[in-house]
Enzyme design. Structure first.
Site, mmCIF file in Angstrom:
data_model
loop_
_atom_site.group_PDB
_atom_site.id
_atom_site.type_symbol
_atom_site.label_atom_id
_atom_site.label_comp_id
_atom_site.label_asym_id
_atom_site.label_seq_id
_atom_site.Cartn_x
_atom_site.Cartn_y
_atom_site.Cartn_z
ATOM 1 N N ARG A 146 31.503 28.874 50.618
ATOM 2 C CA ARG A 146 32.980 28.978 50.568
ATOM 3 C C ARG A 146 33.499 28.265 49.325
ATOM 4 O O ARG A 146 34.433 28.716 48.671
ATOM 5 C CB ARG A 146 33.642 28.409 51.827
ATOM 6 C CG ARG A 146 35.153 28.308 51.675
ATOM 7 C CD ARG A 146 35.966 28.091 52.950
ATOM 8 N NE ARG A 146 35.309 27.343 53.978
ATOM 9 C CZ ARG A 146 35.106 26.018 53.965
ATOM 10 N NH1 ARG A 146 35.525 25.280 52.940
ATOM 11 N NH2 ARG A 146 34.484 25.424 54.953
ATOM 12 N N LYS A 171 41.528 47.458 42.847
ATOM 13 C CA LYS A 171 42.011 48.618 42.112
ATOM 14 C C LYS A 171 41.103 48.879 40.904
ATOM 15 O O LYS A 171 39.943 49.175 41.069
ATOM 16 C CB LYS A 171 43.479 48.413 41.743
ATOM 17 C CG LYS A 171 44.340 47.887 42.917
ATOM 18 C CD LYS A 171 44.451 48.854 44.084
ATOM 19 C CE LYS A 171 45.044 48.246 45.346
ATOM 20 N NZ LYS A 171 46.317 47.579 45.199
ATOM 21 N N ASP A 204 51.696 39.956 38.167
ATOM 22 C CA ASP A 204 50.731 40.796 38.878
ATOM 23 C C ASP A 204 50.282 41.843 37.854
ATOM 24 O O ASP A 204 51.021 42.771 37.529
ATOM 25 C CB ASP A 204 51.406 41.442 40.086
ATOM 26 C CG ASP A 204 50.430 42.264 40.923
ATOM 27 O OD1 ASP A 204 49.416 42.724 40.364
ATOM 28 O OD2 ASP A 204 50.694 42.462 42.122
ATOM 29 N N TYR A 229 55.112 44.584 44.641
ATOM 30 C CA TYR A 229 54.203 45.175 45.636
ATOM 31 C C TYR A 229 54.745 44.871 47.037
ATOM 32 O O TYR A 229 54.937 43.704 47.381
ATOM 33 C CB TYR A 229 52.816 44.570 45.426
ATOM 34 C CG TYR A 229 51.780 45.083 46.392
ATOM 35 C CD1 TYR A 229 51.355 46.404 46.339
ATOM 36 C CD2 TYR A 229 51.233 44.253 47.351
ATOM 37 C CE1 TYR A 229 50.410 46.877 47.227
ATOM 38 C CE2 TYR A 229 50.282 44.722 48.244
ATOM 39 C CZ TYR A 229 49.881 46.035 48.172
ATOM 40 O OH TYR A 229 48.952 46.495 49.064
HETATM 41 C C1 LIG Z 1 47.026 46.659 45.898
HETATM 42 C C2 LIG Z 1 47.949 45.729 45.216
HETATM 43 C C3 LIG Z 1 48.099 44.412 45.657
HETATM 44 C C4 LIG Z 1 47.413 43.874 46.892
HETATM 45 O O1 LIG Z 1 46.056 43.808 46.742
HETATM 46 P P1 LIG Z 1 45.016 43.936 47.974
HETATM 47 O O2 LIG Z 1 43.714 43.847 47.301
HETATM 48 O O3 LIG Z 1 45.295 45.241 48.646
HETATM 49 O O4 LIG Z 1 45.303 42.779 48.892
HETATM 50 C C5 LIG Z 1 48.938 43.580 44.935
HETATM 51 N N1 LIG Z 1 49.615 44.033 43.856
HETATM 52 C C6 LIG Z 1 49.505 45.293 43.418
HETATM 53 C C7 LIG Z 1 50.269 45.719 42.217
HETATM 54 C C8 LIG Z 1 48.663 46.188 44.063
HETATM 55 O O5 LIG Z 1 48.564 47.450 43.613
#
Ligand SMILES: *Cc1c(COP(=O)(O)O)cnc(C)c1O
Length: 373
Positions: free
Chosen positions: A47, A196, A171, A99
């Site tokens: 962890r 992603k 982000d 998001y």
């Molecule tokens: C998918 C996404 C998230 C969240 O990520 P997870 O891996 O699904 O928890 C945050 N910000 C953006 C822009 C995203 O496309």
């Protein structure tokens, strides 16, 4: 090093036992101590840290041109760790197109701890300046935003935040470090959903934070260890592998998206295309100063309202009807019904993650689907 070289070198690990060229997956949760208590490998417990996470975190820092990388179990876990830096009574400013799961997180989980959030259109600098309060501690950006692909002038917001000693975060999931490096623009915290583009194959969930400041890194690492929202060694291995081809994939995602956007912009049954690579996009000029290419995400609005969008969605064959983005396969989604009752997204809007199929095939599929509207 150029991005293509860096992506491969930063993720390279030569195993000292077998001299294997691909990194092994080390599942061990615990690590042996020497008789005197020393830790010869530098690891205690998985962890806290482990070899696969260390390789990934080092690669994340390198590709974002940052000092410290931290890996999390998901993008939302990474955003949670950022929010956990703050205290009751603190106020955040966040992009109105943030998001939407992150909005629920801040409202439902952090709201009861008296963290306040105001959502603002970050492309409107006067609005941002007017919304700053004496207790504003964090400005959270998302550029390009979801699902309207709005562009924020990141340098300008950072300058404003610095004047008020407010921390900034971006982000950077949609842009990826290949196309945009917010730390270089003065931002304090970069966050990714590695689910992603970094993973890139729709088969692993993960998140990341990258920072330059040592104290901030220490505090985030403590949160990472104490709250335990960490990825498994296999998750780390998959994201590490994904990063190797990230520069190549992003170039192709972006080239495909540009062609699809231009096709849609010229189509009589489409009345609006949101893509920062189109010269009539309001953020086009600013984006050219902060993104190397406009990326693989776009959205468009179809004639015929909700029904028109639903019709296109029902007819596509090559695009998969699914949420998420950043994988090799093209995805399409009718956003309004997905976002639910409070959504302000236009009802005729379809969001597309343009994949790595040939652009001509993608365009032909949209052509036949639009013909039915
Ligand atoms: C998918 C996404 C998230 C969240 O990520 P997870 O891996 O699904 O928890 C945050 N910000 C953006 C822009 C995203 O496309």
């Amino acid at each position: 090093m150029k991005p293509e070289t860096l992506a491969i070198r930063a993720t390279h690990y030569l195993d000292q036992n077998a001299h294997a060229v691909a990194p092994p997956i080390m599942l061990s949760t615990t690590f042996e101590r020497d008789p005197d208590g020393a830790l010869p490998g530098g690891f205690i417990y998985s962890r806290t840290d482990n070899p696969n996470r260390q390789l990934l975190e080092s690669a994340l820092a390198q590709i974002e041109a940052g000092k410290h990388g931290l890996a999390f179990a998901s993008g939302i876990a990474a955003i949670t760790a950022v929010a956990q830096l703050f205290q009751s009574g603190d106020h955040f400013l966040a992009e109105v197109g943030m998001y939407n799961v992150a909005k629920y997180l801040l409202e439902e989980i952090f709201g009861p701890f008296k963290i306040q959030v105001t959502y603002v259109d970050m492309s409107d600098l006067d609005a941002v300046a007017a919304t700053i309060q004496p207790n504003t501690r964090l400005i959270w950006l998302e550029s390009p935003s979801n699902p309207l692909l709005k562009i924020t002038d990141i340098r300008a917001v950072v300058a404003l935040a610095k004047k008020h000693q407010i921390l900034t975060g971006v982000d950077n999931t949609w842009a990826t470090p290949v196309l945009q490096q917010p730390l270089q623009l003065g931002v304090d915290i970069v966050q990714h959903s590695t689910t992603k583009y970094l993973g890139g194959h729709s088969d692993v969930l993960g998140g990341a934070l990258i920072v330059n400041d040592d104290d901030l890194a220490t505090r985030l690492r403590r949160i990472q260890n104490l709250t335990g929202a960490v990825p498994s060694p296999f998750d780390c291995w998959l994201v590490t592998r994904g990063i190797k081809t990230l520069p190549l994939r992003m170039r192709e995602h972006s080239a495909n998206a540009q062609k699809v956007a231009e096709f849609l912009a010229a189509h009589p049954k489409v009345h609006r295309v949101h893509y920062p690579g189109l010269a009539n996009h309001p953020g086009y000029a600013i984006n050219q100063t902060q993104m190397r290419l406009p990326g693989g995400m776009l959205s468009f609005q179809v004639n015929g309202g909700f029904a028109g969008a639903a019709q296109v969605l029902s007819k596509v064959q090559l695009f998969t009807r699914a949420t998420s983005l950043g994988g090799v396969e093209s995805l399409i989604e009718h956003r309004r019904p997905v976002e639910g009752a409070n959504s302000t997204t236009p009802e005729d809007l379809l969001r597309v993650s343009v994949g790595l199929e040939h652009a001509d095939d993608l365009i032909a599929d949209l052509e036949q689907a639009l013909a039915s509207v």
